[in-house]
Design an enzyme around this catalytic site. Structure first.
Site, PDB file in Angstrom:
ATOM      1  N   GLU A  37      17.865 -40.015  14.292  1.00  0.00           N
ATOM      2  CA  GLU A  37      18.659 -40.274  12.782  1.00  0.00           C
ATOM      3  C   GLU A  37      18.781 -39.390  11.498  1.00  0.00           C
ATOM      4  O   GLU A  37      17.589 -38.406  11.350  1.00  0.00           O
ATOM      5  CB  GLU A  37      17.931 -41.431  12.648  1.00  0.00           C
ATOM      6  CG  GLU A  37      18.709 -41.857  10.854  1.00  0.00           C
ATOM      7  CD  GLU A  37      17.865 -42.817  10.286  1.00  0.00           C
ATOM      8  OE1 GLU A  37      17.221 -43.885  10.580  1.00  0.00           O
ATOM      9  OE2 GLU A  37      18.405 -43.306   8.905  1.00  0.00           O
ATOM     10  N   ARG A 263       3.527 -42.616  20.473  1.00  0.00           N
ATOM     11  CA  ARG A 263       3.930 -41.457  20.376  1.00  0.00           C
ATOM     12  C   ARG A 263       2.896 -40.600  19.464  1.00  0.00           C
ATOM     13  O   ARG A 263       1.802 -40.801  19.724  1.00  0.00           O
ATOM     14  CB  ARG A 263       4.667 -41.650  18.387  1.00  0.00           C
ATOM     15  CG  ARG A 263       4.414 -42.018  17.401  1.00  0.00           C
ATOM     16  CD  ARG A 263       4.342 -43.127  16.129  1.00  0.00           C
ATOM     17  NE  ARG A 263       5.515 -42.466  15.627  1.00  0.00           N
ATOM     18  CZ  ARG A 263       6.589 -41.829  14.897  1.00  0.00           C
ATOM     19  NH1 ARG A 263       7.347 -43.446  15.545  1.00  0.00           N
ATOM     20  NH2 ARG A 263       6.613 -41.761  14.619  1.00  0.00           N
ATOM     21  N   LYS A 273       9.204 -38.933   9.226  1.00  0.00           N
ATOM     22  CA  LYS A 273      10.914 -38.497   8.115  1.00  0.00           C
ATOM     23  C   LYS A 273       9.815 -38.725   6.989  1.00  0.00           C
ATOM     24  O   LYS A 273      10.110 -38.326   5.951  1.00  0.00           O
ATOM     25  CB  LYS A 273      11.502 -38.388   8.780  1.00  0.00           C
ATOM     26  CG  LYS A 273      12.079 -37.385  10.578  1.00  0.00           C
ATOM     27  CD  LYS A 273      13.647 -37.266  10.725  1.00  0.00           C
ATOM     28  CE  LYS A 273      13.071 -38.873  11.664  1.00  0.00           C
ATOM     29  NZ  LYS A 273      14.507 -39.029  12.303  1.00  0.00           N
TER      30      LYS A 273
HETATM   31  P1  ATP Z   1      10.298 -40.681  11.853  1.00  0.00           P
HETATM   32  O1  ATP Z   1       9.719 -41.520  11.797  1.00  0.00           O
HETATM   33  O2  ATP Z   1      10.008 -39.345  11.993  1.00  0.00           O
HETATM   34  O3  ATP Z   1      11.659 -41.325  11.390  1.00  0.00           O
HETATM   35  P2  ATP Z   1      11.782 -41.882  13.341  1.00  0.00           P
HETATM   36  O4  ATP Z   1      10.986 -42.244  15.396  1.00  0.00           O
HETATM   37  O5  ATP Z   1      12.537 -42.844  12.759  1.00  0.00           O
HETATM   38  O6  ATP Z   1      10.816 -41.107  13.245  1.00  0.00           O
HETATM   39  P3  ATP Z   1      14.132 -40.754  15.170  1.00  0.00           P
HETATM   40  O7  ATP Z   1      15.561 -39.480  13.983  1.00  0.00           O
HETATM   41  O8  ATP Z   1      14.700 -41.906  14.978  1.00  0.00           O
HETATM   42  O9  ATP Z   1      12.927 -40.998  13.896  1.00  0.00           O
HETATM   43  O10 ATP Z   1      13.428 -40.475  16.318  1.00  0.00           O
HETATM   44  C1  ATP Z   1      13.963 -39.708  17.168  1.00  0.00           C
HETATM   45  C2  ATP Z   1      13.416 -40.041  18.512  1.00  0.00           C
HETATM   46  O11 ATP Z   1      11.952 -39.187  18.214  1.00  0.00           O
HETATM   47  C3  ATP Z   1      13.676 -41.159  18.872  1.00  0.00           C
HETATM   48  O12 ATP Z   1      13.723 -42.036  20.096  1.00  0.00           O
HETATM   49  C4  ATP Z   1      11.941 -41.417  18.653  1.00  0.00           C
HETATM   50  O13 ATP Z   1      11.433 -42.294  19.078  1.00  0.00           O
HETATM   51  C5  ATP Z   1      11.355 -39.491  18.978  1.00  0.00           C
HETATM   52  N1  ATP Z   1      10.592 -39.799  18.344  1.00  0.00           N
HETATM   53  C6  ATP Z   1       9.800 -40.225  16.973  1.00  0.00           C
HETATM   54  N2  ATP Z   1       8.781 -40.127  15.612  1.00  0.00           N
HETATM   55  C7  ATP Z   1       8.259 -39.258  17.640  1.00  0.00           C
HETATM   56  C8  ATP Z   1       6.928 -38.729  17.213  1.00  0.00           C
HETATM   57  N3  ATP Z   1       5.653 -38.964  16.945  1.00  0.00           N
HETATM   58  N4  ATP Z   1       6.407 -38.820  18.990  1.00  0.00           N
HETATM   59  C9  ATP Z   1       7.478 -38.976  19.455  1.00  0.00           C
HETATM   60  N5  ATP Z   1       8.577 -39.229  19.622  1.00  0.00           N
HETATM   61  C10 ATP Z   1       8.538 -39.288  18.772  1.00  0.00           C
HETATM   62 MG    MG Z   2      13.855 -44.040  13.011  1.00  0.00          MG
END
Ligand code: ATP
Ligand code: MG
Length: 574
Positions: A37, A263, A273
């Protein structure tokens, strides 16, 4: 990139994929995607997902798409889209022509929504957000049907059409799936599919005033792109039922398999983020690319290499159990990587003047120094040596404690690539008592580092020639947080209460060997005996160099491993 550059060690996901290839599910094809995102910069947790998704595609001759999951216009920006593309490329991966945006599917998603309405599988609900929450029930209590659940198809179609046309205010109506308000999985209690948001979108501008929800968008985007394996993190496990419901109910041609993995969590930092943006906005760091940030842009600026980050992801592996990886492991891996590939140079962080009293005043000689003992192919360079030098303040003690083997009054040490020197006098500021310089003698017979009479010294110091050295600013970084688990803040504290206010120390007048003059931004070095450093890509100029410390030379990971092994060996006490 080749398979060996991106090795994905066998894991439970690769086993699933291999079974699927064998059974010719999805026609034996492998198609993954990385779906960020664009609401912030990528962090090292994302690197795990990137290495996994792109790595599996490379491993199984498949494809991996880069798809922006841009369904929330309020928090998303073009700046983030650009940074994400840059970071994925920097990590070494290529999406070729497969760059997609969920926002490109909004029309199609509306068509799917209309189909659900016509099939009595979706309805427009006019409860407020609070009421929806209240009607949803709890984990132990079933929810209640919305009074709008029985609206006719015609009324729903009309309302949904007018939601799109902008006739209603934000929050006045939503489109919901009609599933089951008593479902044990709360996600299945008539989840929202579309909501009204009169906010311009960074790509579609003012075209839309309704936006699809993540759960509706994600599976359908996967399906539209013919994804075979949709990998996501464990917190989406409950959403899988909805993912499958949407695709089954719409009876789409391509139904990818959602697979969840743990994760990445890393000690002494935060990987989210939402939290990282607070550190940026509230000025705890200088920006997303602050070298203390766990973002890919921060790590890059700090001096991390893409190879080290990929190596780290390979090393931590992929599993379904949540855990916290020790920051020391990441540091161990960058150290290993840089040890082999960067040149070693001499830099004095806290200079102490040394006058070699028996060295001729006007003389300078050039001494040969090895660039990297780990790699003879990196060759040698010549270093100027003269009467006045700088050594590190901490390499001298007037009153040396027992195990201090470095320079002290009357003691002899080796200067790297130069001579043995012996301290004969300590000159102090008469008022303050502060040591201002040392007087030493050198033994011309010891050039190259050994004495013909076989006498030994117990320490080898780094040094620079005062007249030839260049000056630089050096930034030393420490962990961004003072505790390993800042997100588990207790006693009403917030993770930001654990921000390490001493995480940056700036040294303004360090002295570096002259070969570093004009060092290019981004170039990396080992400063002998001190650590690994990288020329800052933002603030450094040819005239005024700025270096960031990537990592110290101290290997705390080895210590941790040793302690763990001893723990295992020790018999359990009863
Ligand atoms: P954040 O909580 O940092 O915003 P998010 O999952 O909301 O993370 P996205 O932009 O939706 O962020 O993530 C893109 C991809 O990266 C998704 O498939 C998510 O599952 C993966 N991802 C995000 N954070 C991690 C992590 N700490 N370890 C492994 N994969 C991750
Ligand atoms: Mg997200």
């Amino acid at each position: 990139m080749t398979k060996t550059d991106t090795a994905v060690p066998p894991n439970f996901i690769s086993h699933i994929i291999e079974e699927d290839i064998k059974s010719n599910k999805h026609g034996g094809k492998v198609a993954t995607r990385f779906p960020p995102e664009p609401n912030g910069y990528l962090h090292i947790g994302h690197a795990k997902s990137i290495c996994l998704n792109f790595g599996l595609a490379i491993e199984y001759n498949g494809t991996c798409n880069l798809r922006f999951d841009d369904t929330n216009p309020a928090k998303e920006e073009v700046e983030y889209v650009e940074s994400i593309k840059e970071d994925v490329r920097w990590l070494g991966f290529d999406w070729d022509d497969r760059l997609f945006y969920a926002s490109d599917y909004f029309d199609q998603l509306c068509d799917y929504a209309v189909q659900l309405i016509k099939d009595h599988k979706a309805y427009v609900c006019s409860l407020s957000a609070d009421e929806i929450r209240e009607y949803r029930g709890t984990l132990t209590e079933a929810g209640r049907d919305s009074p709008y659940r029985t609206r006719s198809v015609e009324e729903n179609l009309d309302l949904f059409q007018r939601m799109q046309a902008g006739e209603f205010a934000d929050g006045s109506h939503v489109l919901r799936a009609k599933i089951d308000m008593a479902a044990p999985n709360m996600v299945m209690r008539d989840p929202t599919l579309f909501r009204i948001r009169k906010v311009p979108h960074h790509r579609t501008g003012d075209k839309w005033c309704i936006y699809p929800m993540y759960d509706f968008t994600h599976g359908l985007s996967d399906s539209i792109e013919d994804i075979t394996h949709s990998l996501c993190t464990l917190e989406f496990e409950n959403n899988r039922e909805l993912y499958d419901w949407v695709l089954n109910t719409l009876n789409v041609d391509c139904h990818p398999q959602q697979i969840e993995f743990a994760r990445l969590n890393l000690s002494y930092t935060v990987l989210s983020k939402r939290r990282l943006i607070q550190l940026v906005d509230e000025g705890h760091v200088s920006g997303w690319d602050d070298p203390r940030m766990p973002t890919l842009s921060g790590l890059r600026r700090r001096g991390y290499t893409p190879e080290a980050i990929r190596g780290f992801c390979e090393r931590i592996g992929v599993a379904r159990r949540n855990s916290v990886v020790d920051m020391a492991l990441l540091e161990y891996i960058i150290r290993e990587d840089l040890n082999k590939r960067v040149a070693r140079v001499m830099a004095v962080l806290h200079p102490l003047r040394v006058v070699i009293v028996n060295y001729p005043e006007e003389q300078t000689e050039e001494l040969e120094a090895i660039n990297n003992p780990e790699d003879p192919a990196m060759g040698t360079r010549s270093l100027p040596f003269s009467r006045v030098l700088y050594i590190e303040q901490e390499d001298f003690r007037e009153d040396p404690p027992k195990k201090f083997f470095r320079l002290a009054p009357g003691r002899e040490v080796r200067l790297r690539y130069a001579y043995f020197i012996k301290c004969v006098d300590v000159i102090k500021n008469e008022q303050t008592g502060e040591i201002v310089e040392l007087h030493c003698t050198y033994d011309p017979e010891t050039q190259g580092g050994s004495a013909p009479d076989g006498r030994k010294v117990k320490a080898t110091l780094h040094w620079v020639s005062a007249d030839h050295a260049i000056s630089a600013q050096i930034r030393l970084y420490d962990n961004l947080f003072t505790v390993p688990n800042p997100t588990e803040a207790k006693d009403g504290l917030d993770f930001k209460d654990y921000v390490n206010t001493n995480s940056l120390e700036t040294l303004r007048d360090c002295r570096l060997e002259p070969t570093l003059a004009g060092a290019a931004p981004g170039s990396r070095y080992q400063f002998e005996r001190v650590g690994y450093f990288c020329v800052d890509t933002v603030d450094s100029t040819a005239e005024s160099l700025v270096f960031n410390r990537t990592v110290t030379l101290r290997d705390t990971w080895a210590k941790i491993l040793k302690a763990q092994q001893q723990q295992k060996k020790r018999p359990k006490q009863r």
